[in-house]
Design a protein around this motif. Sequence first.
Motif, short mmCIF file in Angstrom:
data_model
loop_
_atom_site.label_atom_id
_atom_site.label_comp_id
_atom_site.label_asym_id
_atom_site.label_seq_id
_atom_site.Cartn_x
_atom_site.Cartn_y
_atom_site.Cartn_z
N LEU A 112 66.68 -15.52 -16.42
CA LEU A 112 66.51 -16.90 -15.98
C LEU A 112 65.07 -17.37 -16.11
CD1 LEU A 112 67.46 -19.52 -14.64
CD2 LEU A 112 67.19 -18.38 -12.42
N MET A 113 64.13 -16.50 -15.74
CA MET A 113 62.73 -16.87 -15.82
C MET A 113 62.33 -17.19 -17.27
SD MET A 113 59.48 -14.89 -14.20
CE MET A 113 59.93 -13.34 -14.94
N VAL A 114 62.83 -16.40 -18.19
CA VAL A 114 62.54 -16.63 -19.61
C VAL A 114 63.23 -17.92 -20.08
CG1 VAL A 114 62.76 -15.68 -21.94
CG2 VAL A 114 62.23 -14.16 -20.02
N GLU A 115 64.45 -18.15 -19.63
CA GLU A 115 65.13 -19.41 -19.93
C GLU A 115 64.26 -20.60 -19.57
OE1 GLU A 115 68.92 -20.12 -18.21
OE2 GLU A 115 69.76 -18.20 -18.83
N ARG A 116 63.71 -20.56 -18.37
CA ARG A 116 62.93 -21.70 -17.88
C ARG A 116 61.63 -21.87 -18.66
NH1 ARG A 116 63.92 -21.87 -11.24
NH2 ARG A 116 66.07 -22.64 -11.45
N VAL A 117 60.99 -20.77 -18.96
CA VAL A 117 59.74 -20.84 -19.72
C VAL A 117 60.00 -21.40 -21.11
CG1 VAL A 117 57.99 -19.39 -20.84
CG2 VAL A 117 58.51 -19.06 -18.42
N ARG A 118 61.06 -20.93 -21.75
CA ARG A 118 61.36 -21.41 -23.10
C ARG A 118 61.83 -22.86 -23.09
NH1 ARG A 118 63.01 -16.86 -27.34
NH2 ARG A 118 65.07 -16.59 -26.43
N ALA A 119 62.59 -23.23 -22.06
CA ALA A 119 63.02 -24.62 -21.96
C ALA A 119 61.85 -25.57 -21.76
CB ALA A 119 64.02 -24.78 -20.81
N ARG A 203 61.52 -18.23 -3.86
CA ARG A 203 60.74 -19.29 -4.50
C ARG A 203 60.94 -19.28 -6.02
NH1 ARG A 203 59.68 -23.54 -2.62
NH2 ARG A 203 58.45 -22.73 -0.86
N VAL A 204 60.91 -18.09 -6.62
CA VAL A 204 61.18 -17.96 -8.06
C VAL A 204 62.46 -17.16 -8.21
CG1 VAL A 204 60.36 -17.01 -10.24
CG2 VAL A 204 58.74 -18.08 -8.68
N ALA A 237 59.78 -22.05 -10.53
CA ALA A 237 60.39 -22.29 -9.23
C ALA A 237 61.50 -23.32 -9.33
CB ALA A 237 59.33 -22.74 -8.24
N GLY A 238 62.36 -23.35 -8.32
CA GLY A 238 63.40 -24.36 -8.24
C GLY A 238 64.78 -23.76 -8.08
N PRO A 239 65.71 -24.53 -7.56
CA PRO A 239 67.04 -24.01 -7.22
C PRO A 239 67.89 -23.71 -8.46
CG PRO A 239 66.97 -26.39 -6.93
CD PRO A 239 65.57 -25.95 -7.22
N THR A 240 68.89 -22.86 -8.25
CA THR A 240 69.89 -22.56 -9.27
C THR A 240 71.13 -22.03 -8.57
OG1 THR A 240 70.49 -21.17 -11.16
CG2 THR A 240 68.87 -20.27 -9.63
N VAL A 243 71.68 -17.99 -8.17
CA VAL A 243 70.93 -17.11 -7.27
C VAL A 243 71.13 -17.58 -5.83
CG1 VAL A 243 68.65 -16.20 -6.71
CG2 VAL A 243 69.24 -16.69 -9.10
N PRO A 244 71.85 -16.84 -5.02
CA PRO A 244 72.20 -17.31 -3.68
C PRO A 244 71.01 -17.53 -2.76
CG PRO A 244 72.85 -15.01 -3.98
CD PRO A 244 72.48 -15.53 -5.32
N LEU A 245 69.90 -16.84 -2.98
CA LEU A 245 68.73 -16.97 -2.11
C LEU A 245 67.70 -17.96 -2.64
CD1 LEU A 245 68.12 -13.25 -1.04
CD2 LEU A 245 69.44 -15.02 0.14
N ALA A 246 67.97 -18.62 -3.76
CA ALA A 246 67.00 -19.55 -4.35
C ALA A 246 66.75 -20.73 -3.40
CB ALA A 246 67.51 -20.06 -5.69
N LEU A 247 65.47 -21.07 -3.22
CA LEU A 247 65.11 -22.21 -2.38
C LEU A 247 65.43 -23.52 -3.10
CD1 LEU A 247 61.67 -20.95 -1.00
CD2 LEU A 247 63.92 -20.78 0.07
N GLU A 248 65.73 -24.55 -2.32
CA GLU A 248 66.14 -25.83 -2.89
C GLU A 248 64.95 -26.67 -3.36
OE1 GLU A 248 69.22 -27.16 -3.51
OE2 GLU A 248 69.87 -25.10 -3.13
N THR A 249 63.74 -26.35 -2.92
CA THR A 249 62.57 -27.14 -3.28
C THR A 249 62.37 -27.13 -4.79
OG1 THR A 249 61.54 -26.47 -1.21
CG2 THR A 249 60.11 -27.49 -2.85
#
Length: 488
Positions: A112-119, A203-204, A237-240, A243-249
């Motif tokens: 997911l982290m790589v997805e976000r960086v590439r996006a 957070r991430v 950072a940001g929700p998804t 991931v059940p523990l991801a923060l909504e901010t």
Amino acid sequence: MTGPDADLDHYSSAVAMAAAVRERRISARELLDLHLARIEEVNGEVNALVSLDPERAHAQAAEADERLARGEEVGALHGLPFAVKDTHAVAGWRTTFGSPVMADHVPDHDDLMVERVRAAGAVVVAKSNVPEFAAGSHTFNPVFGTTFNPHDLTRSAGGSSGGSAAALASGMVPLADGSDMGGSLRNPASFCNVVGLRPGLGRVPVWPMRNGWETTSVAGPMARSVEDLALLLSVLAGPTPRVPLALETPGSVFAAPLDGPGTAGLAGLRVALSVDLGGAFEVDTEVASVVADQAAVLTGAGSRVVDAHPDLHEAEDTFRTLRAWHFQASYGALLAANPGRLKASLADNITAGASLSGADVARGYAQRTALGERMRLFFEDHDLLVMPVSQVPPFSAEQEYPAEINGRAQVTYLDWMRSAYVISMTGCPAISVPAGFTADGLPVGIQLVAPPSGERRLLEVAHAFERLTRVGERRPSFRRGRQELPTG
């Protein structure tokens, strides 16, 4: 565009590079070539980046330029060269975890982290070197060898995100990612004079995961400055829903400028400064001196500094218990299928995890809950905790870990990392920021710890401290040992 922006070089900020690409003062291809030339120049000595793929990187950069030419909307990292930690999957890209048993592994998905960086438009250039399965704070493995500290090529770059930190310090990439269980973002940042943030829980978000409710290890950003780190955090950072523990901010809260007037981020701050958490661990005398010196820096900026520390006495047992449990759950089957092929210290941790009972794990989580509550109460009276990142300066790259601190033996490869991993067990966000150097010219960072969900304020404080001290602006010399230090 008549040619690349002459004001940019490989040590320019990520923020400046991203702006130059968006404004077409430099193309993504030209920016990539600038960094590939730097990699060619220094990576042979530092060994920070592995599985380098210039052809694939050039294809990504070309696409980035074409998107701009078509007038498309682009992301915050558009055109920026990026290194992905070799424990994070990139689809179709060799990902070894630094282990011989995974040396030929090529995943079919992006984390997911790589997805976000590439996006966000980043151009993946290479993977960053790691210790085997990210175990330990010294980056070496049988697949790619040892990563060396660019400030002294005889010293460790730290770990487990040591390849990321060394690549940043060397100017090979402007941004990189990392992960942190016991200090793996903070320790290499301290060793290499860069910045690394262990975010708070959720957070991430990390995906995929074996255990979606796992909270021991987190992913996070690394950079040469707090401003650049905040830029990357705004993407990570940001929700998804995955991931059940991801923060909504949303991550966008970190994109806003960190600047205040002067040192406003430090004025009136209630700071608790502790060199060793009341004798909880041994600290090298030079590291202790650098940390203690920050009291005068912070006081001069208007902070109210007192000697104080939370009681974290359960953190030692909590960390070792939950870490062993995590390692056994993650790698127990791998060890069983590959006896004798994992490094001894990692195999020992996996084996220790197999001997744990349900009551042991329950005790670990109960203690971690108590630690979190105690930190909540501590931060009712303090805004910030300041302490060492690492208990030692960068040690010899020939050692797996430092054998002693001030003459006191360090029995295992974890003993010398207590200043980082006791904070991991609190769940609080913590950042390593450059603070000084030893007499041998070795970097020393300080660890700034904030209340839960306090990343934005923590970044503002770290940015103000960074601007005040400017220690992070010192670039590495690529020397070999003290004898090559300049004199006079």
